[in-house]
Design an enzyme around this catalytic site. Sequence first.
Site, mmCIF file in Angstrom:
data_model
loop_
_atom_site.group_PDB
_atom_site.id
_atom_site.type_symbol
_atom_site.label_atom_id
_atom_site.label_comp_id
_atom_site.label_asym_id
_atom_site.label_seq_id
_atom_site.Cartn_x
_atom_site.Cartn_y
_atom_site.Cartn_z
ATOM 1 N N GLN A 132 36.495 -72.317 4.316
ATOM 2 C CA GLN A 132 36.268 -71.314 5.371
ATOM 3 C C GLN A 132 36.244 -72.004 6.721
ATOM 4 O O GLN A 132 35.543 -73.008 6.919
ATOM 5 C CB GLN A 132 34.936 -70.584 5.126
ATOM 6 C CG GLN A 132 34.539 -69.633 6.257
ATOM 7 C CD GLN A 132 33.646 -70.283 7.302
ATOM 8 O OE1 GLN A 132 32.821 -71.134 6.973
ATOM 9 N NE2 GLN A 132 33.804 -69.894 8.559
ATOM 10 N N HIS A 176 28.296 -60.735 7.147
ATOM 11 C CA HIS A 176 27.671 -62.050 7.335
ATOM 12 C C HIS A 176 26.222 -62.027 6.827
ATOM 13 O O HIS A 176 25.352 -62.714 7.351
ATOM 14 C CB HIS A 176 27.719 -62.422 8.821
ATOM 15 C CG HIS A 176 28.025 -63.862 9.114
ATOM 16 N ND1 HIS A 176 29.234 -64.285 9.606
ATOM 17 C CD2 HIS A 176 27.256 -64.990 9.005
ATOM 18 C CE1 HIS A 176 29.197 -65.604 9.796
ATOM 19 N NE2 HIS A 176 28.013 -66.051 9.431
ATOM 20 N N LYS A 208 37.683 -62.922 6.724
ATOM 21 C CA LYS A 208 36.294 -62.598 6.349
ATOM 22 C C LYS A 208 35.562 -61.949 7.521
ATOM 23 O O LYS A 208 35.558 -62.484 8.634
ATOM 24 C CB LYS A 208 35.560 -63.877 5.938
ATOM 25 C CG LYS A 208 34.089 -63.676 5.602
ATOM 26 C CD LYS A 208 33.480 -64.936 5.007
ATOM 27 C CE LYS A 208 32.035 -64.761 4.564
ATOM 28 N NZ LYS A 208 31.073 -64.853 5.662
ATOM 29 N N ASP A 247 30.815 -59.293 0.095
ATOM 30 C CA ASP A 247 29.495 -59.932 -0.022
ATOM 31 C C ASP A 247 28.499 -59.197 0.860
ATOM 32 O O ASP A 247 28.849 -58.226 1.531
ATOM 33 C CB ASP A 247 29.561 -61.434 0.326
ATOM 34 C CG ASP A 247 29.744 -61.735 1.829
ATOM 35 O OD1 ASP A 247 29.427 -60.890 2.696
ATOM 36 O OD2 ASP A 247 30.208 -62.848 2.126
HETATM 37 C C1 FNR Z 1 25.985 -67.694 6.196
HETATM 38 N N1 FNR Z 1 27.221 -67.070 6.276
HETATM 39 C C2 FNR Z 1 28.292 -67.767 6.789
HETATM 40 N N2 FNR Z 1 29.539 -67.200 6.780
HETATM 41 C C3 FNR Z 1 30.605 -67.900 7.212
HETATM 42 O O1 FNR Z 1 31.723 -67.368 7.174
HETATM 43 N N3 FNR Z 1 30.456 -69.177 7.681
HETATM 44 C C4 FNR Z 1 29.254 -69.800 7.742
HETATM 45 O O2 FNR Z 1 29.155 -70.961 8.158
HETATM 46 C C5 FNR Z 1 28.125 -69.072 7.306
HETATM 47 N N4 FNR Z 1 26.880 -69.628 7.335
HETATM 48 C C6 FNR Z 1 25.817 -68.982 6.741
HETATM 49 C C7 FNR Z 1 24.585 -69.645 6.657
HETATM 50 C C8 FNR Z 1 23.532 -69.033 5.988
HETATM 51 C C9 FNR Z 1 22.215 -69.744 5.881
HETATM 52 C C10 FNR Z 1 23.700 -67.744 5.426
HETATM 53 C C11 FNR Z 1 22.560 -67.065 4.677
HETATM 54 C C12 FNR Z 1 24.898 -67.092 5.540
HETATM 55 C C13 FNR Z 1 27.431 -65.725 5.671
HETATM 56 C C14 FNR Z 1 27.783 -65.838 4.187
HETATM 57 O O3 FNR Z 1 29.088 -66.342 4.011
HETATM 58 C C15 FNR Z 1 27.751 -64.468 3.498
HETATM 59 O O4 FNR Z 1 28.580 -63.577 4.201
HETATM 60 C C16 FNR Z 1 26.336 -63.889 3.369
HETATM 61 O O5 FNR Z 1 25.375 -64.885 3.138
HETATM 62 C C17 FNR Z 1 26.302 -62.881 2.234
HETATM 63 O O6 FNR Z 1 25.107 -62.204 2.214
HETATM 64 P P1 FNR Z 1 23.865 -62.551 1.242
HETATM 65 O O7 FNR Z 1 24.387 -62.720 -0.165
HETATM 66 O O8 FNR Z 1 23.240 -63.793 1.773
HETATM 67 O O9 FNR Z 1 23.003 -61.355 1.401
#
Ligand code: FNR
Length: 359
Positions: A136, A253, A229, A284
């Site tokens: 990603q 996110h 995404k 997600d």
């Molecule tokens: C994320 N997410 C995220 N998405 C992305 O595209 N790049 C990133 O660097 C990050 N970093 C990130 C850090 C942390 C601590 C979290 C909790 C989330 C979003 C992640 O890919 C995803 O979309 C969500 O976490 C999904 O939701 P749930 O399962 O945490 O509820």
Amino acid sequence: MAPSSEQKINVISLRDLERQAEKVLPPFGFHFIAGGSGDEWTLRENEAAFDRVVIEPRFLSGVKVPDTTTTILGAKLALPVLAAPMGMHGFAHAGKEAGTAKGTAAAGALYVTPSVSNLSVEDIAAANGTGARWFQIYFPEDPGYAREQLQRAKAAGYTAIVLTVDATSFGNRERAARLGLKPPPHLGFGNMPKSPALAGQNPDLQKKDLTFADVAFCQKESGLPVLVKGVLTPGLAAECVKQGCAGVWVSNHGGRQLDHSPATFAVLPKIADAVGGKIPIVVDSGIRRGQDVFRCLALGASVVGIGRPLLYGLALGGAQGVEAVFQRLKAELVMTMQLAGTASVDKITADYVAPAVRS
Ligand code: FNR
């Protein structure tokens, strides 16, 4: 200090993990992971949206052993679940992303490495071994730096690129400030530029004015399939199909970016309509149960992503903790498929769900 334990953990429900992880994580790290943006409405709504759709079981359907295996963009998975990209696993565990990548491979799921990882894409690939993995990217200001990251990911065996488009400004995550918490010393980025010409670049600084030209850049420079995404509207989903994207990733996110954007489960059906089965859909945000996986697949997702529960599993048990999270979700999905009467993942359709009727 983030925990460093490597041990088997007993996961009864993914929902329990947040409370358990809070006990072992330093406060800033815990709230960085658990928090959302603004009033955290979207964060709450992500889980609440599942309460509005029920599963209608078909008993006497002769299913003996439900088959949870599936394939997405050529990757064979033991279950239709992937590890969503999350930056900075060093907040959760001393081993950083290595444990998550290893535990995900052990479960036969797909690991998505974030560009803002603490370890490098190469080290994470080594920990992931023969597991399936995508990369990603947060598209940086300098296309030369984007090119370098895309090429490094391809060389390290990542088979698809995920371009995150919902983070061109940082969401207003207020927990740490409200609680008066100070960030710990910087954990370091693993994907700092290698080329001297790119010195001073930082994976956390993104291009603000993203367009489909940047999607095309990722396609051309990596030679890999590109998924977008952060899709929350049918219009953008249809445009992704038109522009030759390999997949649409429905996400808000995890409620960390635009508060009061919709729950992903609520918008999934209209996005599936717009995509019309032409390319795979990942969804997600708020998925915590095998029943949630089932309902997402019923309403048009090919595969679902989970985020925070994996970091909690990592904090509690390292790679084994991550694997245990996937195994729990898989066990719940098997149970759901058995009780709903669906023999395999491709047989989970909208016929098995209905709006919840409230009296
Ligand atoms: C994320 N997410 C995220 N998405 C992305 O595209 N790049 C990133 O660097 C990050 N970093 C990130 C850090 C942390 C601590 C979290 C909790 C989330 C979003 C992640 O890919 C995803 O979309 C969500 O976490 C999904 O939701 P749930 O399962 O945490 O509820």
